[in-house]
Design an enzyme around this catalytic site. Structure first.
Site, PDB file in Angstrom:
ATOM      1  N   TRP A 294       0.769  -0.885   0.018  1.00  0.00           N
ATOM      2  CA  TRP A 294       0.032   0.116  -0.046  1.00  0.00           C
ATOM      3  C   TRP A 294       1.028   1.158  -0.166  1.00  0.00           C
ATOM      4  CZ3 TRP A 294      -0.819   3.834   3.989  1.00  0.00           C
ATOM      5  CH2 TRP A 294      -1.614   4.611   3.607  1.00  0.00           C
ATOM      6  N   TYR A 295       2.006   1.195   0.925  1.00  0.00           N
ATOM      7  CA  TYR A 295       2.812   2.481   0.834  1.00  0.00           C
ATOM      8  C   TYR A 295       3.483   2.752  -0.352  1.00  0.00           C
ATOM      9  CZ  TYR A 295       6.893   5.158   1.913  1.00  0.00           C
ATOM     10  OH  TYR A 295       7.984   5.954   1.920  1.00  0.00           O
TER      11      TYR A 295
ATOM     12  N   HIS B  14       0.794 -29.793 -57.493  1.00  0.00           N
ATOM     13  CA  HIS B  14       0.683 -28.511 -57.268  1.00  0.00           C
ATOM     14  C   HIS B  14       1.777 -27.605 -57.739  1.00  0.00           C
ATOM     15  CE1 HIS B  14      -1.615 -25.229 -54.918  1.00  0.00           C
ATOM     16  NE2 HIS B  14      -0.529 -24.519 -54.941  1.00  0.00           N
ATOM     17  N   GLU B  15       2.897 -27.671 -57.057  1.00  0.00           N
ATOM     18  CA  GLU B  15       4.070 -26.931 -57.496  1.00  0.00           C
ATOM     19  C   GLU B  15       4.333 -26.845 -59.098  1.00  0.00           C
ATOM     20  OE1 GLU B  15       4.714 -24.594 -55.499  1.00  0.00           O
ATOM     21  OE2 GLU B  15       3.756 -25.438 -53.790  1.00  0.00           O
TER      22      GLU B  15
ATOM     23  N   HIS C 213       2.261 -24.771 -61.016  1.00  0.00           N
ATOM     24  CA  HIS C 213       2.706 -23.655 -61.116  1.00  0.00           C
ATOM     25  C   HIS C 213       3.767 -23.275 -62.053  1.00  0.00           C
ATOM     26  CE1 HIS C 213       0.155 -21.737 -57.822  1.00  0.00           C
ATOM     27  NE2 HIS C 213       0.686 -22.440 -56.910  1.00  0.00           N
TER      28      HIS C 213
ATOM     29  N   ASP D 117      -3.241 -18.882 -52.866  1.00  0.00           N
ATOM     30  CA  ASP D 117      -2.989 -18.840 -54.442  1.00  0.00           C
ATOM     31  C   ASP D 117      -4.423 -18.206 -54.832  1.00  0.00           C
ATOM     32  OD1 ASP D 117      -0.722 -20.153 -54.334  1.00  0.00           O
ATOM     33  OD2 ASP D 117      -1.430 -22.052 -55.289  1.00  0.00           O
TER      34      ASP D 117
HETATM   35 ZN    ZN Z   1       0.201 -22.778 -54.787  1.00  0.00          ZN
END
Ligand code: ZN
Ligand code: ADP
Ligand code: MG
Length: 617
Positions: free
Chosen positions: A132-133, A430-431, A434, A506
């Site tokens: 408190w102090y 997938h790659e 691309h 994507d």
């Molecule tokens: Zn992709």
């Protein structure tokens, strides 16, 4: 010197531990030592099981004829000795006469150990009082100038190391340095300017994306001029307590006035300098006060007093116009992304103390890192050094830097992750999708690297790199970006007959590009050469919420239609390419399944044809 904040934190942690110990002690002393019940005790006496007993300090210890709870000794904590005495003394006497109880003893000493009982309570009271102090002393300023120190500006002056920063450490930013050179000259020799009656800008705003070297430039200005440097970050002004920001601003300028000539550097000024009257929710009043104070202080000192305020931000569009008018931050220096030459020079600066192998071509690294900021490049050289160290090399090789480059782009490889075979196959196609589509498109950047090792969030990636820095993008280029982004999804569907969530990002990016083309770049014939953007790129909550859209529902529907049409066209084109190059797709995917990564030359060998010469964009 010790940081007072850590000391405070340590005190509190210490107090918390003491309290816990006390609490544990209290809890323990209240719990019975033996789960006997009083009725059981009485029962034992009545059934003549007790051979002898003693009572001392309200603890009843009994020796039994036969084991109870697995022991011939039983202990019971008497709640009230007098009660026990009243209940059993007659019985005890009888049994003692008969010889059933061999011996007994009363040390019915009522005076318990007061100190042991009271000590924890006293401690807790003391601690609470202490806390408190502390708190009142802090809040009321009773402990001297605590409160006033709280509102003092938390400025930082330069360390010895930072003092040595000069323009030589800032690579590539030639125009920026030239702009700032004038400030340096002025700080070195103000007389020259005052004699001519020239007014030197009070404030210079460094604007640019994060990591481009704004903070570094500001330090370099101070280093070049050899003057004091008071730096503070915009967020230092924003505190829990109202009014602190404003008083910190006042304090900052007072301090600067004491040590002219000097530079005040306010980093991330957008934290306080946002346009007033736009905030939603609490807290903006405080920011406005701070900003007002900043404006007042900047007007307060006259030009040529030897104080120059530098500030840095990456969001000049959200700054309050009052900050930007003449007499305040009337000069802006744009710190942009470094070009290829700049990147090479930054790389040189950051490889200065590092041993490079003979095969390292920094110009090659610079070529492969368009869009990297100075901070990215610094990070790249550091990652390269770390990789070399991990491999126990004496020198950093080109391979290390290439690896570091990809790490900076996409996060570290996650080689340890176990990927099921069908998922690897999906990623590979997938790659490969691309890559094949990128390769077939005449304006697309050439494929640089393919990988199916998961990195960061991505399961795999295909990196294409522009052959030169690009300052604008043509419509055809953007259209081909969309087609290439859809290549992953199209390949999945074509080869595996199913589609996955892996293409989500994507598709999102493709849609974003299409939307920008239609709604901001005016590239759609159907919609026309119109932009529907307000010019504020990102959402600035206060504004967009009150402003809303500036076009009709009808236009919105047309934009959506147009975006959908563009994506559909791109997808068709993508499928066409993949159908025509099905065998190439399979070979690339199979190569990836076998080797995980593929460089540009490996890719060209596998697809077996020369890259088409890019038509001019
Ligand atoms: Zn992709
Ligand atoms: P900002 O303030 O613009 O966000 P910083 O000045 O903090 O960026 O830059 C971060 C780091 O990036 C610097 O410490 C420095 O190592 C590196 N850096 C950025 N730009 C350059 C440059 N032009 N030359 C050398 N190093 C740079
Ligand atoms: Mg900075």
């Amino acid at each position: 010197m010790k940081n007072p904040r850590t000391t405070n934190a340590l005190t509190f942690i210490f107090l918390a531990i003491v309290m816990l110990v006390c609490a544990a002690y209290l809890w323990r002393s209240n719990s019975p030592a033996e789960p006997l019940e009083y009725s059981e005790v009485v029962q034992m006496f009545k059934q003549e099981k007790v051979e002898s007993f003693t009572v001392s300090d309200n603890t009843l210890t009994m020796h039994l004829r036969e084991a109870v709870h697995g022991s011939t000794t039983a202990v019971y904590e008497l709640y009230d000795f007098d009660l026990f005495y009243d209940d059993l003394n007659d019985l005890v006497r009888q049994q003692a006469q008969k010889g059933i109880i061999a011996s007994y003893e009363y040390h019915a000493d009522h005076s318990t150990n007061w100190l042991a009982i009271l000590l924890p309570y006293v401690l807790v009271a003391l601690i609470l009082g202490g806390m408190w102090y502390f708190m009142t002393a802090r809040a009321s300023g009773a402990g001297g100038d605590r409160m006033s120190r709280f509102s003092e500006a938390r400025t930082h002056t330069l360390s010895e190391k930072d003092k040595a920063i000069t323009f030589a450490d800032v690579a590539g930013a030639d125009e920026e340095k030239e702009e700032l050179q004038e400030i340096v000259e002025f700080l070195k020799d103000p007389q020259k300017y005052t004699d001519l009656g020239a007014r030197i800008p009070k404030g210079v705003l460094l604007v640019g994306p994060p990591g481009t070297g704004k903070t570094l430039l500001a330090k370099a200005v101070a280093g070049e001029a050899g003057v004091g440097f008071l730096s503070i970050s915009g967020s230092d002004f924003v505190e829990l307590y109202v009014g602190v920001g404003a008083s910190r601003v006042r304090d900052l300028f007072k301090e600067a006035a004491k040590s002219t000539p000097c530079i005040i550097f306010i980093d991330e000024i957008d934290a306080v300098g946002r346009q007033r009257g736009t905030g939603v929710g609490g807290g903006h009043d405080e920011r406005e006060q701070t900003l007002n104070q900043l404006l007042v202080e900047m007007d307060g000192f006259s030009a040529n007093e030897g104080v120059v305020v530098l500030a840095a931000t990456n969001r000049v569009d959200v700054l309050d116009p009052a900050l930007l008018r003449p007499g305040r931050f009337d000069r802006q220096v744009y710190v942009g992304l470094p070009d290829i030459k700049g990147r090479e020079e930054i790389l040189k600066v950051h490889t200065r103390g590092k041993p490079l192998a003979e095969d390292v071509e920094l110009s090659e690294v610079a070529k492969g890192t368009p869009g990297f900021t100075g901070a990215d490049l610094e990070n790249l050289t550091n990652e390269g050094a770390l990789l070399a160290a991990r491999r126990n090399q004496k020198f950093i090789t080109m391979a290390d830097l290439k690896e570091a480059e990809i790490k900076v782009i996409a996060g570290p490889e996650k080689k340890s992750r176990v990927i099921p075979e069908h998922e690897r196959r999906l990623t590979a196609f997938h790659e490969a999708g691309h890559a094949i589509v990128m390769h077939a498109l005449p304006n697309h950047d050439p494929v640089n690297q393919i990988s199916i090792v998961p990195r960061g969030q991505a399961g795999g990636m295909t990196i294409s790199l522009p052959q030169e820095d690009r300052s604008y993008m043509s419509k055809r280029y953007l259209e081909e970006q969309i087609v290439a982004l859809l290549g992953g999804r199209a390949a999945e569907r074509m080869v595996l007959g199913d589609i996955s969530t892996g293409a989500g990002n994507d598709i999102q990016r493709a849609t974003q590009i299409a939307h920008k083309m239609v709604a901001s770049y005016g590239m759609s014939e159907k919609i026309g050469t119109v932009s529907f953007e307000s010019g504020h790129d990102e959402v600035f909550i206060g504004r967009t919420m009150s402003q809303g859209r500036s076009y009709s529902e009808q236009i919105a529907a047309q934009i959506d239609d147009e975006v959908r049409r563009m994506i559909a066209t791109a997808y068709d084109q993508c499928e066409e390419i993949l159908k025509a190059r099905r065998s190439q797709l399979e070979s690339v995917a199979n190569y990836l399944l076998a080797h995980e990564t593929m460089t540009r030359s490996e890719f060209l060998t596998v697809v077996g044809d020369r890259a088409p010469t890019p038509a001019q964009a």
